[in-house]
Design a protein around this motif. Sequence first.
Motif, PDB file in Angstrom:
ATOM      1  N   ALA A 278       0.827  -1.211   0.000  1.00 17.44           N
ATOM      2  CA  ALA A 278       0.000   0.000   0.000  1.00 17.44           C
ATOM      3  C   ALA A 278       0.860   1.260   0.000  1.00 17.44           C
ATOM      4  N   GLY A 279       2.091   1.150   0.466  1.00 17.96           N
ATOM      5  CA  GLY A 279       3.013   2.282   0.459  1.00 17.96           C
ATOM      6  C   GLY A 279       4.053   2.200  -0.634  1.00 17.96           C
ATOM      7  N   ASP A 280       3.839   1.284  -1.598  1.00 17.55           N
ATOM      8  CA  ASP A 280       4.881   0.981  -2.580  1.00 17.55           C
ATOM      9  C   ASP A 280       5.305   2.177  -3.419  1.00 17.55           C
ATOM     10  N   ILE A 281       4.374   3.045  -3.796  1.00 18.73           N
ATOM     11  CA  ILE A 281       4.734   4.176  -4.657  1.00 18.73           C
ATOM     12  C   ILE A 281       5.830   5.006  -3.994  1.00 18.73           C
ATOM     13  N   LEU A 282       5.644   5.347  -2.732  1.00 21.35           N
ATOM     14  CA  LEU A 282       6.639   6.166  -2.028  1.00 21.35           C
ATOM     15  C   LEU A 282       7.837   5.339  -1.579  1.00 21.35           C
ATOM     16  N   LEU A 283       7.607   4.109  -1.167  1.00 20.97           N
ATOM     17  CA  LEU A 283       8.726   3.264  -0.762  1.00 20.97           C
ATOM     18  C   LEU A 283       9.694   3.078  -1.921  1.00 20.97           C
ATOM     19  N   ARG A 284       9.147   2.755  -3.085  1.00 21.95           N
ATOM     20  CA  ARG A 284      10.001   2.514  -4.258  1.00 21.95           C
ATOM     21  C   ARG A 284      10.732   3.789  -4.667  1.00 21.95           C
ATOM     22  N   ARG A 285      10.047   4.920  -4.615  1.00 24.92           N
ATOM     23  CA  ARG A 285      10.687   6.182  -4.994  1.00 24.92           C
ATOM     24  C   ARG A 285      11.831   6.551  -4.056  1.00 24.92           C
ATOM     25  N   ASN A 286      11.820   5.972  -2.868  1.00 23.25           N
ATOM     26  CA  ASN A 286      12.873   6.264  -1.891  1.00 23.25           C
ATOM     27  C   ASN A 286      13.814   5.083  -1.669  1.00 23.25           C
ATOM     28  N   GLY A 287      13.826   4.153  -2.627  1.00 24.96           N
ATOM     29  CA  GLY A 287      14.820   3.090  -2.617  1.00 24.96           C
ATOM     30  C   GLY A 287      14.445   1.814  -1.912  1.00 24.96           C
TER      31      GLY A 287
ATOM     32  N   TYR B 239       2.207  17.702 -15.737  1.00 30.38           N
ATOM     33  CA  TYR B 239       2.420  17.231 -14.380  1.00 30.38           C
ATOM     34  C   TYR B 239       1.455  16.090 -14.062  1.00 30.38           C
ATOM     35  N   THR B 240       0.221  16.199 -14.550  1.00 31.97           N
ATOM     36  CA  THR B 240      -0.752  15.129 -14.367  1.00 31.97           C
ATOM     37  C   THR B 240      -0.253  13.844 -14.999  1.00 31.97           C
ATOM     38  N   GLU B 241       0.259  13.946 -16.213  1.00 29.92           N
ATOM     39  CA  GLU B 241       0.776  12.757 -16.900  1.00 29.92           C
ATOM     40  C   GLU B 241       1.958  12.165 -16.151  1.00 29.92           C
ATOM     41  N   GLN B 242       2.797  13.016 -15.609  1.00 31.82           N
ATOM     42  CA  GLN B 242       3.944  12.543 -14.826  1.00 31.82           C
ATOM     43  C   GLN B 242       3.463  11.751 -13.608  1.00 31.82           C
ATOM     44  N   HIS B 243       2.432  12.253 -12.964  1.00 30.73           N
ATOM     45  CA  HIS B 243       1.878  11.566 -11.808  1.00 30.73           C
ATOM     46  C   HIS B 243       1.269  10.221 -12.204  1.00 30.73           C
ATOM     47  N   LEU B 244       0.472  10.230 -13.253  1.00 36.57           N
ATOM     48  CA  LEU B 244      -0.197   8.997 -13.663  1.00 36.57           C
ATOM     49  C   LEU B 244       0.790   7.928 -14.098  1.00 36.57           C
ATOM     50  N   SER B 245       1.914   8.355 -14.675  1.00 36.84           N
ATOM     51  CA  SER B 245       2.916   7.379 -15.102  1.00 36.84           C
ATOM     52  C   SER B 245       3.495   6.618 -13.920  1.00 36.84           C
TER      53      SER B 245
ATOM     54  N   GLY C 261      -4.465   3.103  -6.527  1.00 38.62           N
ATOM     55  CA  GLY C 261      -3.364   3.892  -7.067  1.00 38.62           C
ATOM     56  C   GLY C 261      -3.844   5.198  -7.695  1.00 38.62           C
ATOM     57  N   SER C 262      -4.955   5.138  -8.418  1.00 39.20           N
ATOM     58  CA  SER C 262      -5.496   6.348  -9.040  1.00 39.20           C
ATOM     59  C   SER C 262      -5.909   7.365  -7.980  1.00 39.20           C
ATOM     60  N   ALA C 263      -6.559   6.898  -6.913  1.00 39.08           N
ATOM     61  CA  ALA C 263      -6.971   7.798  -5.841  1.00 39.08           C
ATOM     62  C   ALA C 263      -5.757   8.387  -5.126  1.00 39.08           C
ATOM     63  N   PHE C 264      -4.699   7.597  -4.999  1.00 37.51           N
ATOM     64  CA  PHE C 264      -3.462   8.092  -4.393  1.00 37.51           C
ATOM     65  C   PHE C 264      -2.889   9.247  -5.205  1.00 37.51           C
ATOM     66  N   ILE C 265      -2.839   9.080  -6.522  1.00 32.52           N
ATOM     67  CA  ILE C 265      -2.273  10.105  -7.392  1.00 32.52           C
ATOM     68  C   ILE C 265      -3.130  11.366  -7.387  1.00 32.52           C
ATOM     69  N   ILE C 266      -4.455  11.205  -7.372  1.00 35.48           N
ATOM     70  CA  ILE C 266      -5.330  12.372  -7.304  1.00 35.48           C
ATOM     71  C   ILE C 266      -5.102  13.111  -5.987  1.00 35.48           C
ATOM     72  N   GLY C 267      -4.937  12.360  -4.909  1.00 27.83           N
ATOM     73  CA  GLY C 267      -4.634  12.987  -3.626  1.00 27.83           C
ATOM     74  C   GLY C 267      -3.313  13.727  -3.656  1.00 27.83           C
TER      75      GLY C 267
ATOM     76  N   GLN D 206       3.775   0.701 -12.853  1.00 26.94           N
ATOM     77  CA  GLN D 206       3.630  -0.416 -11.930  1.00 26.94           C
ATOM     78  C   GLN D 206       2.583  -1.406 -12.417  1.00 26.94           C
ATOM     79  N   LEU D 207       1.463  -0.896 -12.872  1.00 24.07           N
ATOM     80  CA  LEU D 207       0.382  -1.774 -13.319  1.00 24.07           C
ATOM     81  C   LEU D 207       0.715  -2.498 -14.614  1.00 24.07           C
ATOM     82  N   ALA D 208       1.613  -1.909 -15.409  1.00 22.81           N
ATOM     83  CA  ALA D 208       2.004  -2.532 -16.678  1.00 22.81           C
ATOM     84  C   ALA D 208       3.063  -3.609 -16.498  1.00 22.81           C
ATOM     85  N   ASN D 209       3.675  -3.646 -15.338  1.00 21.40           N
ATOM     86  CA  ASN D 209       4.742  -4.618 -15.071  1.00 21.40           C
ATOM     87  C   ASN D 209       4.136  -5.873 -14.450  1.00 21.40           C
ATOM     88  N   PRO D 210       4.135  -6.998 -15.177  1.00 25.60           N
ATOM     89  CA  PRO D 210       3.496  -8.208 -14.636  1.00 25.60           C
ATOM     90  C   PRO D 210       4.171  -8.740 -13.382  1.00 25.60           C
ATOM     91  N   ASP D 211       5.416  -8.352 -13.148  1.00 24.50           N
ATOM     92  CA  ASP D 211       6.141  -8.831 -11.972  1.00 24.50           C
ATOM     93  C   ASP D 211       6.003  -7.897 -10.774  1.00 24.50           C
TER      94      ASP D 211
END
Length: 221
Positions: free
Chosen positions: A15-24, A189-195, A171-177, A200-205
């Motif tokens: 649930a915290g993966d977006i920020l965890l991954r961005r911080n290593g 900037y919106t596109e940068q956020h959505l990417s 994930g979408s609600a997280f980005i909107i927040g 993550q969703l495009a990566n099957p692993d």
Amino acid sequence: MNTKLNERQVWALAAGDILLRRNGFLFEYDYDMEACGENPEIIKNEILDDSWDVTDEQSTFRALNFLGERGGHRTEFNHLRRMISILTPKQQDEYIQSLQDKHHIAEMKVVQRYYPFLPPSEILAWDAGRSAFICHLCYQVGYITYEQAWAHLMQNAIQIQSAYSSWEEFGSAFIIGRQFWRKELDDDYTEQHLSMIHDQLANPDHIWNTLPWNLHLEPWS
């Protein structure tokens, strides 16, 4: 999955993966600070202290309480949503045009654009995702105990799971927040956020594609 954590624990951290991954912090290494080669002093000073004013157990739970019981940023989002939802689209535009403060204008535009597409829980994902991130980091650097961390992380995960129907919706609600917090609605900037979540969703692993959303979760005991 080669992990020392059980599936429910991994779900709670995912649930915290977006920020965890961005911080290593990577799920491939159990989001473990040492295994990921992260420096605890940098985490303490540059993330927890500088960004959150968190330096010990007391300030950890103050931050988690802000994101949880005190409502985080979703309280203001919900207030603005209730205000704008009773207006017609034309009235919404007229009201926003009448505002003077550029930050308030940006907040209102984010709410106006996204509130019709959000589930009833709206941007809870933004607060709860950050809560998982902060809680895990505070455990990793020794501010709170293993039991304290997992009691919070599992309750946080149960709340998230009951509020959304899929990792994609979460994930979408997280980005909107995040956009609401940044007071930014520029298209680039919106596109940068959505990417951030599309990759993550495009990566099957990726963990979001290997852990079922409806995994049975239980309070920590």
